[in-house]
Design an enzyme around this catalytic site. Structure first.
Site, PDB file in Angstrom:
ATOM      1  N   LYS A  91      37.594 -21.546  23.126  1.00 59.87           N
ATOM      2  CA  LYS A  91      36.620 -22.600  22.840  1.00 59.87           C
ATOM      3  C   LYS A  91      36.170 -23.176  24.180  1.00 59.87           C
ATOM      4  O   LYS A  91      36.887 -23.937  24.818  1.00 59.87           O
ATOM      5  CB  LYS A  91      37.195 -23.725  21.982  1.00 59.87           C
ATOM      6  N   GLY A 143      31.857 -25.214  20.260  1.00 57.14           N
ATOM      7  CA  GLY A 143      31.854 -26.427  19.444  1.00 57.14           C
ATOM      8  C   GLY A 143      32.630 -27.548  20.096  1.00 57.14           C
ATOM      9  O   GLY A 143      32.990 -27.466  21.269  1.00 57.14           O
ATOM     10  N   VAL A 192      36.650 -27.843  16.608  1.00 55.15           N
ATOM     11  CA  VAL A 192      37.085 -26.461  16.853  1.00 55.15           C
ATOM     12  C   VAL A 192      38.399 -26.448  17.641  1.00 55.15           C
ATOM     13  O   VAL A 192      39.322 -25.684  17.324  1.00 55.15           O
ATOM     14  CB  VAL A 192      35.994 -25.679  17.615  1.00 55.15           C
ATOM     15  N   GLY A 193      38.482 -27.317  18.654  1.00 54.84           N
ATOM     16  CA  GLY A 193      39.694 -27.354  19.480  1.00 54.84           C
ATOM     17  C   GLY A 193      40.918 -27.660  18.621  1.00 54.84           C
ATOM     18  O   GLY A 193      41.916 -26.946  18.654  1.00 54.84           O
ATOM     19  N   GLU A 229      46.515 -28.028  31.880  1.00 50.89           N
ATOM     20  CA  GLU A 229      46.008 -28.290  33.233  1.00 50.89           C
ATOM     21  C   GLU A 229      45.143 -29.536  33.115  1.00 50.89           C
ATOM     22  O   GLU A 229      44.054 -29.474  32.557  1.00 50.89           O
ATOM     23  CB  GLU A 229      45.162 -27.107  33.735  1.00 50.89           C
ATOM     24  N   GLY A 269      35.587 -30.473  20.763  1.00 54.95           N
ATOM     25  CA  GLY A 269      37.046 -30.480  20.882  1.00 54.95           C
ATOM     26  C   GLY A 269      37.768 -30.938  19.629  1.00 54.95           C
ATOM     27  O   GLY A 269      38.645 -30.230  19.111  1.00 54.95           O
ATOM     28  N   PRO A 270      37.425 -32.125  19.114  1.00 51.04           N
ATOM     29  CA  PRO A 270      38.182 -32.610  17.952  1.00 51.04           C
ATOM     30  C   PRO A 270      37.999 -31.736  16.707  1.00 51.04           C
ATOM     31  O   PRO A 270      38.783 -31.856  15.761  1.00 51.04           O
ATOM     32  CB  PRO A 270      37.599 -34.021  17.735  1.00 51.04           C
ATOM     33  N   GLU A 322      41.483 -41.258  37.684  1.00 48.92           N
ATOM     34  CA  GLU A 322      40.586 -40.167  38.059  1.00 48.92           C
ATOM     35  C   GLU A 322      39.155 -40.578  37.752  1.00 48.92           C
ATOM     36  O   GLU A 322      38.845 -40.935  36.617  1.00 48.92           O
ATOM     37  CB  GLU A 322      40.963 -38.921  37.268  1.00 48.92           C
ATOM     38  N   CYS A 348      39.251 -31.240  39.604  1.00 47.72           N
ATOM     39  CA  CYS A 348      40.507 -31.892  39.221  1.00 47.72           C
ATOM     40  C   CYS A 348      41.448 -32.025  40.411  1.00 47.72           C
ATOM     41  O   CYS A 348      42.210 -32.977  40.506  1.00 47.72           O
ATOM     42  CB  CYS A 348      41.176 -31.115  38.116  1.00 47.72           C
TER      43      CYS A 348
END
Ligand code: NAD
Length: 468
Positions: A168, A199, A204-205, A243, A201-202, A375, A277
């Site tokens: 994804k 798609g 498909v993820g 990660e 995250g909430p 961050e 990152c």
């Protein structure tokens, strides 16, 4: 509207809905990808599961050959793919070509070689044989900031290991993943070995993370989403690799080459408009050299020309989205409210159109300030003074993160001694260059597990003991 890649063919999403892809320099919609549904995840996982027995038994060198062929096509198409990445997420074209496209092609090649060289039989312990086997079906979830590299860092080792994959990609910058899916298709990866469901995250993820037939989830993204992924994955006792974010320190000891340390440090902090990152977003400098370091940093920062990412001379493109730009502006305001001194840049929009932020430097940053702890993911550098080596190490380690960092000193020996003290997954000593074969990953809340090289491959392997 684009489609989903499932079992070797392109399919429409059952949701019928899409996500617009926006060029952050022009604010124009350039493409549309399916907003996949949990129902789309089912056939993708089923295809990966069905392909696993035969793919996992293919000789590793055969798997490596397919990856080498894919790397070849990626190099052939590098300029076209780099242009796609620039319009998708805003990196200046030379960065998109060298760092965002050719570097991942090199990573793919490194895994093609490792497929030939890695010994899946790990030898004997007494009378027993120790062997490494693929973990199974992998759900890979990736972010937008290095949209091809992050995908290859997961898919390449997973395929070499003998795993099958459902990817994804980020809904914010999905187009590089589509280019890679085309390449995998063209080199003849067997159906079901690699699948892609685009798609949110909430939706498909999370469908991937909770799916009982997904054996492992490898996630790159924010610490907030990573925490959620780990919690959800616990229900089905999946292996999880994370990660996550970082707030890395560039620690400059008093006997270091200050000019070099500051110049390289600014470049590292502003690469990819600070959307990296592992960026060294905090520069730690001794009080005795503090004013000089700030002067040098401002001088270096001024050279980061903001502009059209395709224009010659542009060193800072736009941030990926309006939301990201607004988030970074909030942090710049917060830094000023908390008493840090703005010495370069700020919140003014440098161009009329596009999600741009000026290269921004704060001096007088104290440990504990928001801009020192969190961050920001934009071109914002915080310069923090210290009085002793011990204090510097304490500040460097004083955030919830531990992803990357740097130490500069008069001798390599001295810098190494300090590098060994830091609680972080990677440290550059006196300007040591990024090594795409060296393990990459986080201590503390920067993550779990490692990517790249042999360490990255072993994430996707189970260990079996055969008792003789
Ligand atoms: P994000 O966490 O919002 O999204 C990352 C991916 O996770 C996307 O594909 C997103 O759709 C998906 N996702 C979001 N919520 C999810 C959920 N509840 N369940 C499953 N999947 C979900 O991060 P982002 O904004 O795309 O990327 C920026 C972040 O990624 C930064 O914090 C950065 O530090 C981090 N990052 C880390 C590394 C690393 O290797 N450590 C590399 C690049 C980026």
């Amino acid at each position: 509207m684009r489609q989903l890649y499932v079992n070797g063919v392109w399919l429409s999403s059952t949701s019928g809905e899409g996500v617009d892809v926006v060029d952050p320099a022009t604010e124009e919609i350039i493409d549309r990808v399916p907003a996949g549904s949990p129902a789309d995840v089912e056939p993708a996982v089923a295809a990966a599961r069905a392909a696993f027995p035969s793919w996992s038994r293919t000789a590793p060198a055969e798997r490596g050959k397919l990856l080498a062929a894919a790397a070849g096509l990626l190099r052939e198409r590098a300029e076209e793919i780099a242009r796609t990445i620039t319009t998708d997420m805003g990196a200046p074209y030379p960065v998109a070509l060298q760092v965002q496209t050719l570097m991942p092609a090199g990573v793919l090649e490194s895994y093609a070689r490792l497929a030939e060289e890695y010994d899946f039989d790990r030898g004997r312990v007494g009378d027993s044989l120790v062997v490494k086997e693929p973990v199974g079906v992998v759900g890979a979830i990736t972010p937008w900031n290095y949209p091809l590299h992050q995908v290859i860092c997961k898919v390449a080792p997973a395929l070499v290991a003998g795993c099958t994959v459902v990817l994804k990609p980020s809904e914010v910058a999905p187009l590089a993943a589509y280019a890679l899916a085309d390449i995998f298709h063209e080199v003849g990866l067997p159906p079901g070995v690699f699948n892609m469901v685009s798609g949110r995250g909430p939706v498909v993820g999370e469908a991937l993370v909770t799916h009982p037939h997904v054996d492992m989830v490898s996630f790159t993204g924010s610490t907030r989403a990573g925490r959620r992924v780990a919690a959800l994955a616990a229900e089905t006792v999946k292996r999880v690799a994370l990660e996550l974010g970082g707030k890395s320190a560039n620690l400059i000891l008093p006997d270091a080459d200050l000019a070099a340390a500051v110049k390289v440090g600014v470049a590292n902090a502003f690469l990819n408009s600070g959307q990296t990152c592992s960026a060294w977003t905090r520069m730690l400098v001794h009080w005795d050299q503090y004013d000089e370091a700030v002067r040098l940093a401002v001088e270096a920062g001024r050279k980061y020309t903001v502009g059209d990412p395709f224009a010659e001379g542009t060193r800072l493109g736009p941030l990926v989205s309006a939301a990201q730009r607004d988030r970074v502006i909030r942090y710049i305001n917060r830094g000023q409210e908390e008493g840090a001194r703005l010495v370069l840049g700020g919140t003014d929009a440098p161009l009329e159109r596009g999600y741009y932020v000026e290269p921004t430097i704060f001096a007088g940053v104290a440990p504990g300030m928001t801009i020192e702890q969190e961050e920001i993911f934009g071109p914002v550098l915080a310069i923090v003074p210290f009085g002793s080596e011990d204090e510097a190490v304490q500040i460097a380690d004083g955030t919830p993160y531990g992803l990357s960092g740097a130490v500069w000193a008069g001798t390599e020996e001295r810098a190494l001694a300090v590098a060994r003290r830091l609680r972080t997954g990677q440290v550059a000593v006196n300007g040591g260059r990024f090594n795409p074969l060296a393990p990459f990953g986080g201590y503390k809340q920067s993550g779990i597990g490692r990517e790249l090289g042999e360490a990255g491959l072993e994430e996707y392997l189970e260990t079996k003991a055969i008792l003789l």
